[in-house]
Design an enzyme around this catalytic site. Structure first.
Site, PDB file in Angstrom:
ATOM      1  N   GLN A 126       0.859  -1.199   0.000  1.00 44.08           N
ATOM      2  CA  GLN A 126       0.000   0.000   0.000  1.00 44.08           C
ATOM      3  C   GLN A 126       0.892   1.243   0.000  1.00 44.08           C
ATOM      4  O   GLN A 126       0.771   2.118   0.852  1.00 44.08           O
ATOM      5  CB  GLN A 126      -0.905   0.009   1.237  1.00 44.08           C
ATOM      6  N   SER A 127       1.798   1.335  -0.952  1.00 44.59           N
ATOM      7  CA  SER A 127       2.799   2.394  -0.926  1.00 44.59           C
ATOM      8  C   SER A 127       2.298   3.710  -1.523  1.00 44.59           C
ATOM      9  O   SER A 127       1.914   3.768  -2.695  1.00 44.59           O
ATOM     10  CB  SER A 127       4.029   1.915  -1.706  1.00 44.59           C
ATOM     11  N   ASN A 128       2.347   4.767  -0.715  1.00 43.26           N
ATOM     12  CA  ASN A 128       2.030   6.105  -1.231  1.00 43.26           C
ATOM     13  C   ASN A 128       3.100   6.542  -2.227  1.00 43.26           C
ATOM     14  O   ASN A 128       2.814   7.216  -3.211  1.00 43.26           O
ATOM     15  CB  ASN A 128       1.996   7.114  -0.078  1.00 43.26           C
TER      16      ASN A 128
END
Ligand SMILES: *Cc1c(COP(=O)(O)O)cnc(C)c1O
Length: 330
Positions: free
Chosen positions: A75-77
């Site tokens: 879930q990498s910004n």
């Protein structure tokens, strides 16, 4: 500090606001709390990686790249924003996603995972936790080259000397705004992960002789590991700028708010996310700003800051993951 020497693309046409948090200040009854709204930075849904990407993508373009490659958690910004920058620049983008929590990747997950697809990612490689990510990105780069493309690898979180320049520039922005607002800032508090944010702020605030201490709230690593990492990265960005490296004693990391591990929810994160939402109408995220804010709240309650001190919390973004972790927050 002569930042104009470095190639830069511009993704946010304004300084992000510094706002008072009156209700939260009153509720906690400690220092005066302020927030720097880096969640309002440009590119797809904003956040701190946008500042680093201004310098990193400019470097990629100078080097003739046509494909950006980067890595992050599932879930990498940072992956979302790198992809957003690629789209804006007419580049391709491939992602390496590390399953730091076993079984955490789901192709149909919400939050950033959904946005990778919406933004038209050109390739996703999912690897097990602990896989050497540099090697995994090199493998993807070799594939791009074999197809006739020109890859550019951006390290995890965009945290190298080039990316950290984005937060040296943020330090300059904070000092200018503090002057314009007529508010003397006494402390800055931010999340400390891959470290470009913490090290860039620290280097900029130290090089300008501001005397403003930065407290980094770790979201992953123990204190000793994170302090060494931040000091090294601050040294690299200071060398690039030709300014003094902040002394090791200036690197402050709090590691008491990580909980069981990176991205795993904690009770204090949940409380902080709810406090910011219900007192200030601000959306934090469970992985980074929620844990950093848990550190801020606890430090205020413990009296770590003077009652009249102005404490600036850096909102580094991340709200899209609320939709993925919603059951862990409410
Ligand atoms: C990446 C990230 C951070 C941590 O910043 P680093 O520069 O990697 O230490 C903090 N908040 C959010 C929302 C992030 O995505």
């Amino acid at each position: 500090m002569h930042l104009a020497r470095f190639a830069r693309r511009r993704y946010t046409p304004f300084a992000t606001p510094i706002e008072r948090m009156d209700h939260l200040t009153e509720h906690l009854g400690g220092a005066n709390l302020w927030i720097k709204r880096d969640d309002l930075l440009g590119l797809a849904a904003g956040g701190n990686k946008t500042r680093k990407l201004e310098f990193l993508v400019a470097d990629a373009l100078e080097k003739g790249a046509d494909t950006l490659i980067t890595c992050g958690a599932v879930q990498s910004n940072h992956c979302r924003l790198t992809l957003g920058a690629a789209v804006k620049e007419g580049l391709k983008c491939r992602l390496v996603l590390e399953e730091r929590v076993p079984g955490s990747y789901a192709a149909d997950a919400s939050g950033n995972n959904f946005l990778y697809k919406l933004l038209g990612v050109h390739g996703v490689t999912v690897v097990e936790g602990g896989t050497p990510l540099v090697d995994a990105m090199e493998t993807v780069a070799a594939e791009v080259r074999a197809e006739g493309g020109t890859p550019y690898i951006i390290p995890g979180g965009g945290s190298n000397a080039i990316g950290s320049l984005g937060y040296v520039s943020c330090a300059m922005e904070i000092l200018q705004q503090s002057f314009e607002l007529g508010v003397e800032i006494h402390h800055v508090v931010c999340a400390s992960g891959s470290g470009g944010t913490h090290s860039g702020l620290l280097t900029g605030l130290h090089a300008s002789n501001s005397g403003i201490p930065v407290t980094g709230v770790s979201v992953r690593h123990p204190e000793a590991h994170q302090v060494a990492h931040i000091h090294k990265l601050a040294g690299a960005v200071a060398d690039k700028l030709g300014v003094a490296t902040p002394p090791a004693e200036a690197v402050t990391v709090l590691d008491a708010y990580v909980g069981e591990g990176y991205s795993l929810p904690t009770e204090s994160m949940r409380e902080a996310v709810q406090l910011f939402a219900r007192h200030e109408g601000l959306l934090l995220d469970p992985v980074y700003t929620g844990k950093a804010a848990a550190g801020l709240v606890d430090q205020v309650r413990k009296g770590a800051f003077g009652k009249d001190d102005n404490v600036l919390f850096l909102h580094t973004g991340g709200a899209p993951t609320l939709f993925h972790y919603r059951g862990d927050v409410l």
